[in-house]
Design an enzyme around this catalytic site. Structure first.
Site, PDB file in Angstrom:
ATOM      1  N   THR A  24     -40.181  -3.422  -9.812  1.00  0.00           N
ATOM      2  CA  THR A  24     -38.836  -3.536 -10.406  1.00  0.00           C
ATOM      3  C   THR A  24     -38.469  -5.000 -10.661  1.00  0.00           C
ATOM      4  OG1 THR A  24     -37.753  -3.739  -8.256  1.00  0.00           O
ATOM      5  CG2 THR A  24     -38.061  -1.498  -9.122  1.00  0.00           C
ATOM      6  N   ALA A  25     -39.241  -5.910 -10.122  1.00  0.00           N
ATOM      7  CA  ALA A  25     -39.007  -7.365 -10.178  1.00  0.00           C
ATOM      8  C   ALA A  25     -37.827  -7.800  -9.317  1.00  0.00           C
ATOM      9  CB  ALA A  25     -38.844  -7.874 -11.611  1.00  0.00           C
ATOM     10  N   GLY A  26     -37.284  -6.867  -8.532  1.00  0.00           N
ATOM     11  CA  GLY A  26     -36.180  -7.226  -7.633  1.00  0.00           C
ATOM     12  C   GLY A  26     -36.620  -8.278  -6.622  1.00  0.00           C
ATOM     13  N   ASP A  39     -42.337 -12.331   0.743  1.00  0.00           N
ATOM     14  CA  ASP A  39     -42.069 -11.537   1.949  1.00  0.00           C
ATOM     15  C   ASP A  39     -43.133 -11.855   2.999  1.00  0.00           C
ATOM     16  OD1 ASP A  39     -44.331 -10.025   1.202  1.00  0.00           O
ATOM     17  OD2 ASP A  39     -43.105  -8.590   0.111  1.00  0.00           O
ATOM     18  N   GLY A  99     -52.809  20.697 -21.258  1.00  0.00           N
ATOM     19  CA  GLY A  99     -52.645  19.316 -20.783  1.00  0.00           C
ATOM     20  C   GLY A  99     -53.652  18.923 -19.708  1.00  0.00           C
ATOM     21  N   HIS A 127     -52.994  -3.656  -1.975  1.00  0.00           N
ATOM     22  CA  HIS A 127     -51.667  -4.015  -1.461  1.00  0.00           C
ATOM     23  C   HIS A 127     -51.725  -4.441   0.005  1.00  0.00           C
ATOM     24  CE1 HIS A 127     -47.423  -4.078  -0.880  1.00  0.00           C
ATOM     25  NE2 HIS A 127     -47.465  -3.086  -0.023  1.00  0.00           N
ATOM     26  N   LYS A 175     -37.357 -11.194   3.480  1.00  0.00           N
ATOM     27  CA  LYS A 175     -36.779 -10.122   2.653  1.00  0.00           C
ATOM     28  C   LYS A 175     -36.564  -8.881   3.502  1.00  0.00           C
ATOM     29  CE  LYS A 175     -39.685  -7.240   0.118  1.00  0.00           C
ATOM     30  NZ  LYS A 175     -40.664  -6.918  -0.927  1.00  0.00           N
ATOM     31  N   ARG A 184     -35.890  -4.769   3.063  1.00  0.00           N
ATOM     32  CA  ARG A 184     -35.791  -3.637   2.137  1.00  0.00           C
ATOM     33  C   ARG A 184     -34.497  -2.880   2.426  1.00  0.00           C
ATOM     34  NH1 ARG A 184     -38.230  -3.007  -2.062  1.00  0.00           N
ATOM     35  NH2 ARG A 184     -40.370  -3.683  -2.276  1.00  0.00           N
TER      36      ARG A 184
HETATM   37  C1  R5P Z   1     -44.133  -5.587  -1.309  1.00  0.00           C
HETATM   38  O1  R5P Z   1     -44.592  -5.443  -0.196  1.00  0.00           O
HETATM   39  C2  R5P Z   1     -44.966  -6.075  -2.459  1.00  0.00           C
HETATM   40  O2  R5P Z   1     -45.785  -7.133  -2.074  1.00  0.00           O
HETATM   41  C3  R5P Z   1     -44.096  -6.471  -3.619  1.00  0.00           C
HETATM   42  O3  R5P Z   1     -43.281  -7.556  -3.225  1.00  0.00           O
HETATM   43  C4  R5P Z   1     -43.213  -5.350  -4.078  1.00  0.00           C
HETATM   44  O4  R5P Z   1     -43.963  -4.176  -4.259  1.00  0.00           O
HETATM   45  C5  R5P Z   1     -42.537  -5.719  -5.360  1.00  0.00           C
HETATM   46  O5  R5P Z   1     -41.679  -4.686  -5.720  1.00  0.00           O
HETATM   47  P1  R5P Z   1     -40.436  -4.948  -6.639  1.00  0.00           P
HETATM   48  O6  R5P Z   1     -40.896  -5.731  -7.819  1.00  0.00           O
HETATM   49  O7  R5P Z   1     -39.972  -3.545  -7.012  1.00  0.00           O
HETATM   50  O8  R5P Z   1     -39.403  -5.664  -5.844  1.00  0.00           O
END
Ligand code: R5P
Length: 310
Positions: A222-224, A168, A38, A129, A191, A193
């Site tokens: 995760t789109a949360g 955020d 692999g 990021h 927001k 965490r």
């Molecule tokens: C956070 O600091 C990033 O800008 C995104 O908001 C985050 O990584 C999105 O993550 P998720 O879709 O899991 O909520």
């Protein structure tokens, strides 16, 4: 451009081919295989001695993508390339970018060390990021923004009381720059965490009632974050909601969540391959290959990159 060699890893071959097409070049002939256990096996089948080499590879999971990038850099270094630029449309392991509690790593810095140690001379990234990741490298880093690509896409749409929302506080700078282009208002979602992969909306800061919204983020994982922000905005009286994010990581139940959400369209770039249209019909993918192609050309000809964003 005859001194430019484009090499692609397996992370996003479609994007690499598009970049090559934009530049009117082919991709270098490279064997990217595996040993029977692999492990990644690389062999470059063209002479690249003295060439200006651009290795295109997003470092999305699995970590093999990162490993491929490192091994390709090493191969180019040993093949006497004149300059090696790691073109990283999505820079993975970026979210741990500071020591915000005891006993956590700074993986974004670790990855920077690995890329530099492998022998890269420069990095061309897209929407890192956090801007400070540029400083984790001692080599030059150009960090491109997908903003102009998104702006062009939505400029054809009509909005009532257009408002850009950052989901955020970390995204305020990105949101403000985008809002400025359209002379739009800016609102922010506060927001918190609750765990590594989940968050709760505390407040919506700013006027959103009867406003059409673009929520702007760098990553949807995760789109949360984005679906909870959209729900809070709707509850506060928002009109249409479109979400725009550069990197469609789409992990876990993200696509089902987005499909069920109050968001009418999710606009992302092709920094990461997206082939799951069946799970979510709301996703529009915009091509960042022309932007990356222009940046590669400008790096090679030593022209300004910031001009791309004026
Ligand atoms: C956070 O600091 C990033 O800008 C995104 O908001 C985050 O990584 C999105 O993550 P998720 O879709 O899991 O909520």
């Amino acid at each position: 451009m005859d001194q430019v060699t484009l090499i692609s890893g397996n992370g996003n071959l479609d994007l690499s081919r598009r970049i090559a097409e934009n530049l009117g070049l082919g991709l270098c002939d490279v064997d990217l295989g595996r040993f029977s256990d692999g492990e990644i096996r690389v062999s470059i089948n063209e002479n690249i001695r003295g060439k200006d080499v651009f290795i295109i590879q997003p470092t999305l999971p699995p970590a093999d993508n990162l490993m491929e990038l490192l091994i390709l850099i090493d191969a180019c270094h040993r093949a006497s390339a004149n300059r090696i630029t790691a073109v990283i449309p999505y820079y993975g392991y970026a979210r741990q970018d500071r020591k915000d509690k005891p006993r956590v790593p700074i993986s974004a810095k670790l990855v920077a060390n690995l890329i530099e140690t492998a022998g890269a001379h420069r990095v061309l990234a897209l929407e890192l990021h956090a801007a400070q990741i540029q400083g984790f490298f001692d080599i030059q880093v150009d960090n491109l923004f997908a903003g102009p690509v998104f702006a062009e896409y939505i400029s054809g749409k009509s909005f009532r009381n257009f408002t850009v929302v950052s989901p955020d506080v970390g995204g305020i700078k990105m949101g403000r720059a985008f809002a400025k282009r359209f002379d739009a208002n800016l609102a922010i979602v506060d927001k918190r965490r609750t765990a590594a992969d989940s968050s709760d909306v505390m407040n919506v800061i700013g006027e959103v009632e009867d406003c059409d919204i673009v929520i702007l983020d760098d990553i949807i994982s995760t789109a949360g974050t984005i679906t909870k922000a959209a729900k809070a905005l709707k509850e506060a009286g928002a009109g249409r909601i479109i979400a725009m994010a550069t990197h469609p990581v789409f992990s876990g139940e993200a696509l089902e969540r987005l499909e069920k959400s109050v968001i009418e369209e999710i606009v992302v770039s092709n920094s990461i391959p997206f082939e799951d249209g069946k799970r979510c019909s709301k996703v529009t993918v915009l091509d960042v290959a022309p932007l990356l192609g222009k940046a590669i050309r400008r790096i090679h000809t030593e022209e300004s990159i910031s001009k791309l964003f004026e």
